[in-house]
Scaffold this active site. Sequence first.
Site, PDB file in Angstrom:
ATOM      1  N   SER A  59       5.372  -2.065  42.584  1.00 28.07           N
ATOM      2  CA  SER A  59       5.360  -2.921  41.643  1.00 28.07           C
ATOM      3  C   SER A  59       6.301  -3.588  41.068  1.00 28.07           C
ATOM      4  O   SER A  59       6.266  -4.579  40.269  1.00 28.07           O
ATOM      5  CB  SER A  59       4.231  -2.552  40.606  1.00 28.07           C
ATOM      6  OG  SER A  59       3.065  -2.404  41.086  1.00 28.07           O
ATOM      7  N   LYS A  62       6.505  -7.190  41.190  1.00 32.71           N
ATOM      8  CA  LYS A  62       6.010  -8.449  40.257  1.00 32.71           C
ATOM      9  C   LYS A  62       6.935  -9.125  39.210  1.00 32.71           C
ATOM     10  O   LYS A  62       6.719 -10.085  38.851  1.00 32.71           O
ATOM     11  CB  LYS A  62       4.991  -7.568  39.395  1.00 32.71           C
ATOM     12  CG  LYS A  62       3.656  -7.047  39.959  1.00 32.71           C
ATOM     13  CD  LYS A  62       2.754  -6.475  39.055  1.00 32.71           C
ATOM     14  CE  LYS A  62       1.564  -5.946  39.764  1.00 32.71           C
ATOM     15  NZ  LYS A  62       1.654  -4.787  40.560  1.00 32.71           N
ATOM     16  N   SER A 116       0.840  -3.860  34.931  1.00 30.72           N
ATOM     17  CA  SER A 116       1.060  -3.789  36.617  1.00 30.72           C
ATOM     18  C   SER A 116      -0.445  -4.219  37.169  1.00 30.72           C
ATOM     19  O   SER A 116      -0.860  -3.513  38.073  1.00 30.72           O
ATOM     20  CB  SER A 116       1.484  -2.627  36.938  1.00 30.72           C
ATOM     21  OG  SER A 116       2.294  -2.924  38.216  1.00 30.72           O
TER      22      SER A 116
END
Length: 304
Positions: A59, A62, A116
Amino acid sequence: MPEANRMWVVVWLLLCLPFTVSAQQEGPNLASVNAAVAMAGSNELVFGQNADRAVPIASITKVMTALVVLESGAPLDEWVVFKERHTAAAANAYTRIRIGSTMRRADILRIALMSSENFAAYTLARSHPGGFEAFIKAMNVKARELGMTGSRFVDPTGLSAENVATAGDLVKLVNAAADHPEIREYSTTGYFRGNFRKPRYSLSFGNTNPLVHRDSWGVGLSKTGYLSEAGRCLVMISRMNGEKVVTVLLDSLGTRSPLGDAGRIKRWLDTGASGQVAKAARQYAQEKNAAYNSAVHNTTAALK
């Protein structure tokens, strides 16, 4: 990841990226397999550990997603629909958000960064002015613009292990992201109550990095990540030894290992002490390094 896809990724990395494994510089002992440390605003490393090794980043993806959203010019106050996915979601893509509901783009970006939220990151890409595929292309174009030569993106969430980058590349990404006050604010929000419409409801979200709650760390940008192929990951800008420092930590064994590594880096910058890591973490790193070197060797032999 299917074996054929895994081999394809390894071959791509071998052909396109520098595979020389960096020797660990004099510095802190870390549980993370790959790491990079730099002064905020500079891409020159003051410490690196396998910093040119391209690995899955989960993640941490992101951060790039947020950068593309903000640079697209899409209005942050627009209400965006959470549509049913046009491709199958990964098994661990759980969400509490209801399909068909709407939320302001700014708030979607906030929960994607701080909490997240994978459906939020997907929706940001899906609502991109040029569409989902154009968003993925924009992620890779931005990576090239930033000189992230060891990076490749195939999805906006990080749920794919085919999203790869080097620790050194992520220093460049974090520095670029820090130019946007929205990313600094949203990624360090401790708690947030998100409001949805159609139907009207609200959900609470918390930050995945406990250090944002500690004033002594002065965290100015943050993103965590986890995927079985990527291990525990953390990137952040925080205050260490009176300076703003970019820390990139990739592939740690335990949930709190990146936090421990951040503490060891902070003490190293302050006192020069290298610190100690648990035996299990050392063994994990040795196994991952051995597996990486073996994969490179085998792929190189197969290509001859």
